[in-house]
Design a protein around this motif. Structure first.
Motif, PDB file in Angstrom:
ATOM      1  N   UNK A  10       0.828  -1.204   0.000  1.00 43.90           N
ATOM      2  CA  UNK A  10       0.000   0.000   0.000  1.00 43.90           C
ATOM      3  C   UNK A  10       0.864   1.256   0.000  1.00 43.90           C
ATOM      4  N   UNK A  11       1.926   1.246   0.804  1.00 46.38           N
ATOM      5  CA  UNK A  11       2.818   2.399   0.876  1.00 46.38           C
ATOM      6  C   UNK A  11       3.481   2.659  -0.472  1.00 46.38           C
ATOM      7  N   UNK A  12       3.922   1.615  -1.140  1.00 44.49           N
ATOM      8  CA  UNK A  12       4.555   1.786  -2.457  1.00 44.49           C
ATOM      9  C   UNK A  12       3.559   2.332  -3.484  1.00 44.49           C
ATOM     10  N   UNK A  13       2.339   1.827  -3.459  1.00 44.72           N
ATOM     11  CA  UNK A  13       1.338   2.314  -4.408  1.00 44.72           C
ATOM     12  C   UNK A  13       1.034   3.790  -4.169  1.00 44.72           C
ATOM     13  N   UNK A  14       0.935   4.185  -2.896  1.00 42.08           N
ATOM     14  CA  UNK A  14       0.566   5.558  -2.584  1.00 42.08           C
ATOM     15  C   UNK A  14       1.701   6.548  -2.842  1.00 42.08           C
ATOM     16  N   UNK A  15       2.904   6.044  -2.968  1.00 39.62           N
ATOM     17  CA  UNK A  15       4.030   6.938  -3.200  1.00 39.62           C
ATOM     18  C   UNK A  15       4.664   6.756  -4.579  1.00 39.62           C
ATOM     19  N   UNK A  16       4.005   5.998  -5.465  1.00 35.36           N
ATOM     20  CA  UNK A  16       4.479   5.877  -6.832  1.00 35.36           C
ATOM     21  C   UNK A  16       5.671   4.967  -7.002  1.00 35.36           C
ATOM     22  N   UNK A  17       5.894   4.038  -6.078  1.00 34.43           N
ATOM     23  CA  UNK A  17       7.079   3.187  -6.118  1.00 34.43           C
ATOM     24  C   UNK A  17       6.743   1.727  -6.413  1.00 34.43           C
ATOM     25  N   UNK A  18       5.536   1.487  -6.928  1.00 38.55           N
ATOM     26  CA  UNK A  18       5.085   0.111  -7.071  1.00 38.55           C
ATOM     27  C   UNK A  18       5.567  -0.543  -8.350  1.00 38.55           C
ATOM     28  N   UNK A  19       6.050   0.224  -9.320  1.00 33.94           N
ATOM     29  CA  UNK A  19       6.472  -0.362 -10.596  1.00 33.94           C
ATOM     30  C   UNK A  19       7.975  -0.538 -10.723  1.00 33.94           C
ATOM     31  N   UNK A  20       8.752   0.237  -9.947  1.00 35.89           N
ATOM     32  CA  UNK A  20      10.203   0.177 -10.122  1.00 35.89           C
ATOM     33  C   UNK A  20      10.740  -1.135  -9.558  1.00 35.89           C
ATOM     34  N   UNK A  21      11.784  -1.711 -10.178  1.00 34.68           N
ATOM     35  CA  UNK A  21      12.404  -2.900  -9.612  1.00 34.68           C
ATOM     36  C   UNK A  21      12.992  -2.578  -8.249  1.00 34.68           C
ATOM     37  N   UNK A  22      12.820  -3.475  -7.300  1.00 35.10           N
ATOM     38  CA  UNK A  22      13.245  -3.192  -5.926  1.00 35.10           C
ATOM     39  C   UNK A  22      14.238  -4.244  -5.449  1.00 35.10           C
TER      40      UNK A  22
END
Length: 860
Positions: free
Chosen positions: A799-811
């Motif tokens: 949820x945190x990644x989706x809300x901050x725009x970080x859900x698509x980048x490779x992690x």
């Protein structure tokens, strides 16, 4: 007993990608998916391509059993439910998908006619931590995304350590996981109680787009803030204020929304998509202030509201947006009694003993009538009470305003009254004060005393430089400039209407170009000062300072680009590289540098090197044409030619990542590039760069499965970051060391590292660091067989990644590996998969601070 036979694929036995969707409504998307799969030389597995004598359910079950990747395409239709079946074939395909198959999900939006059962299925998919889902609008977009996602997936599955290909990128401290508080007005609201209740009543009745209209200075923003101050049960996620005064187009509106919501522009996907994802599942009230300057971007608002059914917006604008679903609230002038009360309250700021008396009551009434009950006009006039008694003030307004109003017939009547009042107030200033007001119009979103002095020094008045401090004090006293107390120093700003007036005056005076040049020069110099400081102990202070000036930094770059000053624009981008990275603005910088390269004009080597770096370094995993490594090589060579060692070293780091992420990874070439990079950083005494290089060397070691060597590199990076006072570098190094420890079996040491990363990231407001720390603790919990805690932390991180725009980048995170092992163990380890799935859903609504507290409970 014979050994299990080895499976050897012949050239025709390619990896198979199963595509699930309804057939007719998504026929163009299915063709696009097939083209993307075949471009990668994979085999599409699609219902219409199969043998027909078999019953449909047997056919797709057999296809699924032989497939390697599951791709789901969904739009509006749920599909046909066969007799005696409970679900459609579409849902059955998802249910029958083997647990080990990677799941790539693409949802087409907008979908105004989506069937309820499909909505239920999509809700379940979103809560499935095994599925990666994205939103699309066209077949072309699907083809590009699917091809890139499949390429990444294959690279990640090549080896365990292939997951570690992207740099850990931090989030701006000003972008918390929860919405920031609304601005707190310094004065009480007078005469608008009924208006506040009316706006709240419209929201309570279900209105989702309310536009408060009226001329400038009517108090629209103040009313909107009051109405949003208590968002009520309908908006449990609160209210977010979005200042659109600097916005002029769709990009400006999206950028302002992203900044207010804490969404990072990492350049991996359109920022509008990231903002949509951040809002999609929230129940939030947006306050979009000063929309009149960006009216062509109005469809952005309706698109966001359509995609986020729990979100509503209050817009302030001098004009209607004229879009579907808009409800207008026209704000009128203050009634006579309230106008007089406002005049008295504002007069108290300059004359605490001022009151209405029998002797001045008629004059105050004349003033309020002359100013049409406009709050800002009343405030400007009240500021003059210190030197002009009400009778003289009324006489001057009676004489001055009709003349000024008559000269601006292209404006609405009350707008002409306000502009006339601003002009009248400005004409009572001394010439240096009027000149400074015109110069200050160039600032976007506020400014410091230092910045105002720099601009004034570059544009003398009558051959003399304005003494800024007393002139600025006069502007504040006369309510033409607002003062805001900062933690360290005062900052100032102009209301949008006053700023427009100031810019017009500068244009009329013939000084606007010189003022803009001076403004850009100041921020170029500020970037030079910030460059080295951003890499050390002063990093946090500089990030906060630059965050307050983001609007001015954007304006400076825009001016340099408009002047075709390519070296200046590149230099400002380069000097603030660490800030753009931390602030999540690298995608925006990439757009600026794309403009530089697209100008098709000769560029000096340094400018071209910088532009190539920013346009290529953040896209190394999205490189189907294989050009990124070539461009980064050119960037490194150009930096080398011009003697910019840190530039060459950074380009070499990105080059190493690019060759690792290519279809044919070359660890030896990456190792060579990293070794050269490390030598350059050490030779120039750049300890921040050396720490980053050590992290990348550790990743190369992991790719070679040399975990002990990787741990040594991460520990060297941590030591350098601590010595340098770089808190961000400390969190990055600790996160990496935690994974190396976990891979070596040291669960306690890993938990300690992840907990330290969480604590420091929380203190910094560093959302990506929090997400990484939570994911580390997911692995720790999964290793211990704690399915409920692992699920809750995983849901919170997603949820945190989706809300901050970080859900698509490779992690750089291996948590899914440990989750898969836990679930595969099943009952033998006492793990309940249903408990885990329910916990993931719970975790998605878990506030970040609660998730951190729960994760820290795992630390020894």
């Amino acid at each position: 007993m014979s050994a299990t036979p080895r499976v050897i694929r012949t050239p025709d036995q390619r990896l198979r990608v199963f595509v699930s969707s309804t057939l007719k409504e998504l026929a163009p998307e299915r063709r696009a998916a097939r083209a993307a799969i075949e471009r990668l030389h994979l085999a599409p597995v699609m219902f219409e391509l199969g043998a027909r004598p078999h019953p449909p359910r047997e056919l797709y079950r057999a296809y699924l059993e032989q497939s390697d990747v599951f791709v789901g395409l969904y739009w509006e239709r749920y599909g046909w439910v066969a007799p005696e079946e409970q679900v459609s074939g579409l849902e059955d395909e998802y249910n029958l998908c083997p647990p080990e198959l990677p799941r790539l999900i693409y949802i087409k939006d907008p979908a105004p006619g989506r069937e309820p059962r499909l909505s239920e299925l999509l809700d379940r998919i979103r809560n499935d931590d095994r599925a990666s889902f994205k939103y699309i609008e066209s077949p072309k977009e699907l083809q590009v995304l699917l091809e890139a996602d499949l390429a990444i997936l294959l690279a990640e599955r090549f080896e365990l350590s292939r997951v570690a290909t992207a740099p850990a990128q931090p989030l701006v401290p000003e972008a918390p996981a929860e919405p920031p508080a609304l601005p707190a007005p310094l004065t009480r609201l007078i005469g608008r109680a009924a208006d506040v209740e009316a706006i709240r009543g419209m929201l309570a009745s279900g209105a989702r787009l309310i536009t408060i209209t009226g001329p400038g200075g009517m108090g629209k923003s103040r009313l909107a803030l009051a109405a949003a101050a208590d968002p009520g049960d309908r908006f449990p996620d609160g209210a977010v204020f979005v200042d659109l005064a600097p916005a002029r187009d769709e990009n400006g509106v999206i950028g302002a929304l992203a900044q207010a919501l804490g969404v990072r522009d990492t350049g991996d996907a359109p920022l509008a998509d990231k903002v949509t994802t951040a809002l999609r599942d929230r129940r939030l009230l947006l306050l979009l202030d000063n929309f009149e300057q960006a009216l062509p971007a109005a469809p952005v608002v309706t698109a966001l509201l359509a995609a986020a059914p729990g979100t509503a917006a209050i817009v302030t604008s001098r004009s209607l947006l004229r879009v579907g679903g808009e409800r207008r609230y026209e704000l009128g002038p203050l009634p006579a009694d309230d106008a007089a009360a406002l005049f008295v309250e504002r007069a108290h700021a300059v004359r605490p003993d001022f009151e209405i008396t029998p002797e001045n009551a008629d004059d105050v009434a004349r003033i309020c009538t002359a100013l049409d009950g406009l709050p800002l006009a009343l405030e400007l006039a009240a500021a003059r009470v210190r030197v002009l008694p009400p009778r003289e003030l009324a006489r001057r307004l009676d004489r001055r305003l009709p003349l000024l109003v008559g000269g601006a017939r292209d404006l609405p009547e009350r707008q002409r009254t306000l502009r006339a009042t601003i002009d009248w107030s400005a004409q009572l200033l001394d010439r240096p004060e009027r000149a400074l007001l015109a110069q200050l119009g160039v600032f976007e979103g506020g400014f410091s005393l230092e910045a105002a002095e720099a601009v004034a020094a570059a544009v003398p008045v009558d051959g003399e430089v304005v003494d800024v401090l007393p002139a600025l004090a006069a502007l504040v006293d006369n309510s033409l400039v607002r003062q805001h107390e900062d933690a360290d120093a005062a900052r100032f700003s102009l209301l949008a209407t006053v700023r427009e007036y100031a810019l017009e005056r500068a244009q009329q005076d013939g000084t606007l170009d010189a003022v803009r040049d001076a403004h850009a020069a100041f921020y170029l110099a500020l970037g030079e000062r910030a460059d080295a400081a951003l890499e050390g102990a002063a990093q946090h202070d500089w990030v906060v300072r630059l965050g307050a000036d983001t609007g001015n930094l954007r304006a400076a770059v825009r001016h340099l680009l408009d002047r075709r000053d390519w070296p200046g624009a590149a230099q400002l981008a380069w000097s603030l590289y660490v800030y753009w990275w931390i602030a999540g603005l690298l995608g925006e910088v990439r757009g600026w540098m794309d403009e530089v390269l697209a100008a098709d004009e000769p560029l000096d080597d340094r400018t071209r090197a910088i532009a190539l770096y920013f346009t290529q370094a953040i896209t190394f995993w999205q490189d189907p044409a294989g050009t990124v490594a070539e461009s980064l090589t050119e960037s490194a060579d150009l930096f080398h030619r011009t003697g910019v060692d840190d530039g060459e070293a950074l380009a070499l780091i990105s080059l190493a990542l690019a060759v690792l992420a290519s279809p044919r990874p070359d660890p030896a070439a990456a190792d060579d590039a990293m070794a050269r990079s490390l030598d350059l950083f050490r030779g120039s005494g750049d300890r921040w760069g050396e720490a980053m290089a050590q992290v990348m060397l550790g990743r190369v070691a992991l790719l070679r499965q040399q975990v002990d060597a990787a741990l040594a590199h991460f520990e060297q990076s941590l030591e350098l970051a601590r010595d340098n006072g770089d808190e961000l570098g400390v969190t990055i190094a600790q996160h990496h060391r935690g994974w190396a420890r976990l891979l070596l079996g040291d669960a306690a040491g890993a938990a300690s590292d992840f907990a330290a990363c969480l604590a420091l990231s929380s203190r910094l407001g560093h959302a990506e660091g929090i997400a990484y720390g939570l994911e580390g603790m997911v692995a720790v919990a999964a290793l211990a067989g704690d399915a409920r805690r692992a699920g809750r932390l995983l849901g919170a991180s997603r949820s945190l990644r989706e809300r901050t725009g970080l859900h698509n980048v490779p992690a750089f995170s291996f948590h899914q590996l440990f989750v898969d092992r836990m679930l595969a163990a099943g009952g033998t380890a006492g793990v309940d998969a249903e408990t885990f799935e329910a916990a993931v859903a719970e975790g998605r609504s878990l506030p970040a601070d609660q998730a951190v507290a729960e994760a820290e409970g795992l630390s020894p």
